[in-house]
Write an enzyme that holds these catalytic residues in place. Structure first.
Site, PDB file in Angstrom:
ATOM      1  N   GLY A   9       0.822  -1.209   0.000  1.00 23.24           N
ATOM      2  CA  GLY A   9       0.000   0.000   0.000  1.00 23.24           C
ATOM      3  C   GLY A   9       0.852   1.252   0.000  1.00 23.24           C
ATOM      4  N   THR A  88      -9.967   0.955   3.322  1.00 25.74           N
ATOM      5  CA  THR A  88     -10.224   1.809   4.474  1.00 25.74           C
ATOM      6  C   THR A  88     -11.593   2.477   4.353  1.00 25.74           C
ATOM      7  OG1 THR A  88      -9.142   3.700   3.415  1.00 25.74           O
ATOM      8  CG2 THR A  88      -7.769   2.269   4.770  1.00 25.74           C
ATOM      9  N   SER A 130      -5.474  -0.037  13.776  1.00 22.42           N
ATOM     10  CA  SER A 130      -6.355   1.129  13.779  1.00 22.42           C
ATOM     11  C   SER A 130      -7.013   1.322  15.127  1.00 22.42           C
ATOM     12  CB  SER A 130      -7.435   0.945  12.710  1.00 22.42           C
ATOM     13  OG  SER A 130      -8.478   1.881  12.846  1.00 22.42           O
ATOM     14  N   TYR A 189     -14.866  -2.733   9.099  1.00 18.69           N
ATOM     15  CA  TYR A 189     -13.483  -2.262   8.983  1.00 18.69           C
ATOM     16  C   TYR A 189     -12.711  -2.543  10.263  1.00 18.69           C
ATOM     17  CZ  TYR A 189      -9.538   0.981   8.776  1.00 18.69           C
ATOM     18  OH  TYR A 189      -8.281   1.527   8.816  1.00 18.69           O
ATOM     19  N   LYS A 193      -9.344  -4.942  10.827  1.00 13.61           N
ATOM     20  CA  LYS A 193      -8.080  -4.448  11.356  1.00 13.61           C
ATOM     21  C   LYS A 193      -7.662  -5.238  12.596  1.00 13.61           C
ATOM     22  CE  LYS A 193      -6.138  -1.643   9.597  1.00 13.61           C
ATOM     23  NZ  LYS A 193      -5.257  -1.735   8.398  1.00 13.61           N
TER      24      LYS A 193
END
Length: 378
Positions: A9, A88, A130, A189, A193
């Site tokens: 990424g 994300t 996160s 999400y 994570k």
């Protein structure tokens, strides 16, 4: 000693800046990035400034972490992996579940499977986790008791009650969330994570690879996407201000986040990749300061020197948390690093960059329509 670093990424907001930082210190960097249109535009070589910047300093391999072949090629001769690759956005994750799971969990599983079953020279994996894995995070009752409250109910928010309350209905006080807090994510999400982090922290020690997890808070600054409507309220609000549109603030505007400037995040990540004391550690990376959405709008209006029309609508998104602020004492005590860019200064630098960029339009409104159609925006 110069290292060879793979950043998955790495053509994105954080990765491109991190690559430049590594190279400036004499290290070699390879980037693996899928160059998704939602992030980089329809023609990344023309529409992605972060791709152009990272291509000047690093070897760029277009590919995806969901491909074993792409990962195998990217891992060749590297000794440190910084694993940033992920889908994300809390809101979008609630209806693109399979894609988020495939990339975030599946891609991390492929990475760890390769490191487990094939020869390599990787010594450390830093995974971008996160703040979303905490859910509502840590709170305190009037009597001083620590509480990790459950997610807010649709019924309560529909009635206009956005507060975090204990079992007896008492409104709780938000306090900084440390790394040993209860993990109970409130979005798809956040779940992905959590699993990403768990895979790396569990598997790596069994294969003599040092794991490090960084729980990023709300990262902002020059270079973040101004067109992706699923991440970054500073980008969203900035575009609305430049378009002369009113800003519709959800809930009551008192919801808060921990905003941490990109340069501080890059520095913390580089330390985590290189510092021996980081091995095996989990660290919050944030400012340690809570900023409300209303304060964000005020800071942007000041930086733009603009009159901003604001409405507080009381609308809300399912999966959103109320507050968040990180306890950053472990980052300071173990790695000797303390983020240093105050929010007002960071916003000023961000706006200086924004005004030189093209004005987008339409993406945010379409994202709200998508969420409303799925009854995730009320």
């Amino acid at each position: 000693m110069p290292r060879h670093v793979l950043i998955t990424g790495g053509a994105g907001f954080i990765g491109s800046r991190l690559a430049a930082r590594f190279v400036a210190e004499g290290h070699r960097v390879r980037v693996l990035d899928a160059l998704l249109p939602q992030v980089h535009g329809a023609d990344p070589t023309q529409t992605s400034p972060t791709l152009r910047s990272v291509a000047e300093v690093a070897e760029v391999q277009q590919g995806t972490v969901t491909s074993t072949e792409d990962l195998r090629a990217a891992l060749r001769d590297v000794d440190i992996v910084v694993h940033l690759a992920a889908e994300t956005g809390t809101g979008q994750s609630m209806y693109e579940i399979d894609r988020y799971v495939e990339v975030n969990i599946g891609g991390t599983a492929k990475l760890m499977d390769l490191l487990t079953n094939e020869s390599h020279g990787v010594e450390r994996v830093v995974v971008a986790s996160s703040r979303s894995i905490y859910g509502e995070g840590k709170y305190r009752s009037a009597s001083g008791q620590t509480v990790f409250p459950p997610h807010r109910s649709d019924a309560a928010m529909a009635s206009g009650d956005f507060a975090i309350r204990g079992a007896d209905g008492e409104e709780l006080e938000m306090v900084p969330t440390p790394e040993d807090a209860l993990l109970h994510p409130s979005s798809v999400y956040g779940i992905t994570k959590h699993v990403q982090e768990s895979l790396v922290m569990t598997v790596a020690p069994t294969i003599d690879v040092e794991p490090v997890s960084l729980r990023y808070q709300n990262v902002y600054g020059p270079g973040q996407s101004l067109s992706n409507p699923y991440t970054g309220i500073l980008s969203i609000f900035s575009t609305l201000i430049r378009q002369g549109k009113a800003i519709d603030i959800f809930e009551d505007g008192e919801e808060s986040r921990d905003f941490v400037y990109i340069d501080d995040v890059v520095e913390a990540t580089m330390i985590a990749a290189l510092e021996p004391a980081a091995a095996g550690g989990i660290f919050n990376v944030g400012s340690g300061q809570a900023t409300t959405v209303l304060e964000v709008v005020d800071a942007l209006a000041t930086a733009f020197d603009a009159k901003v029309e604001v409405s507080v609508s009381g609308r809300y998104r399912l999966g959103d948390i109320r507050h968040n602020v990180a306890d950053t004492s472990r980052l300071r005590d173990v790695l000797g690093f303390q983020p240093s860019v105050p929010f007002a200064e960071g916003v000023r630098r961000f706006v200086e960059w924004v005004v030189e960029e093209p004005v987008g339009g339409g993406e945010y409104e379409r994202s709200l329509e998508e969420m409303a159609a799925r009854r995730l925006l009320k």
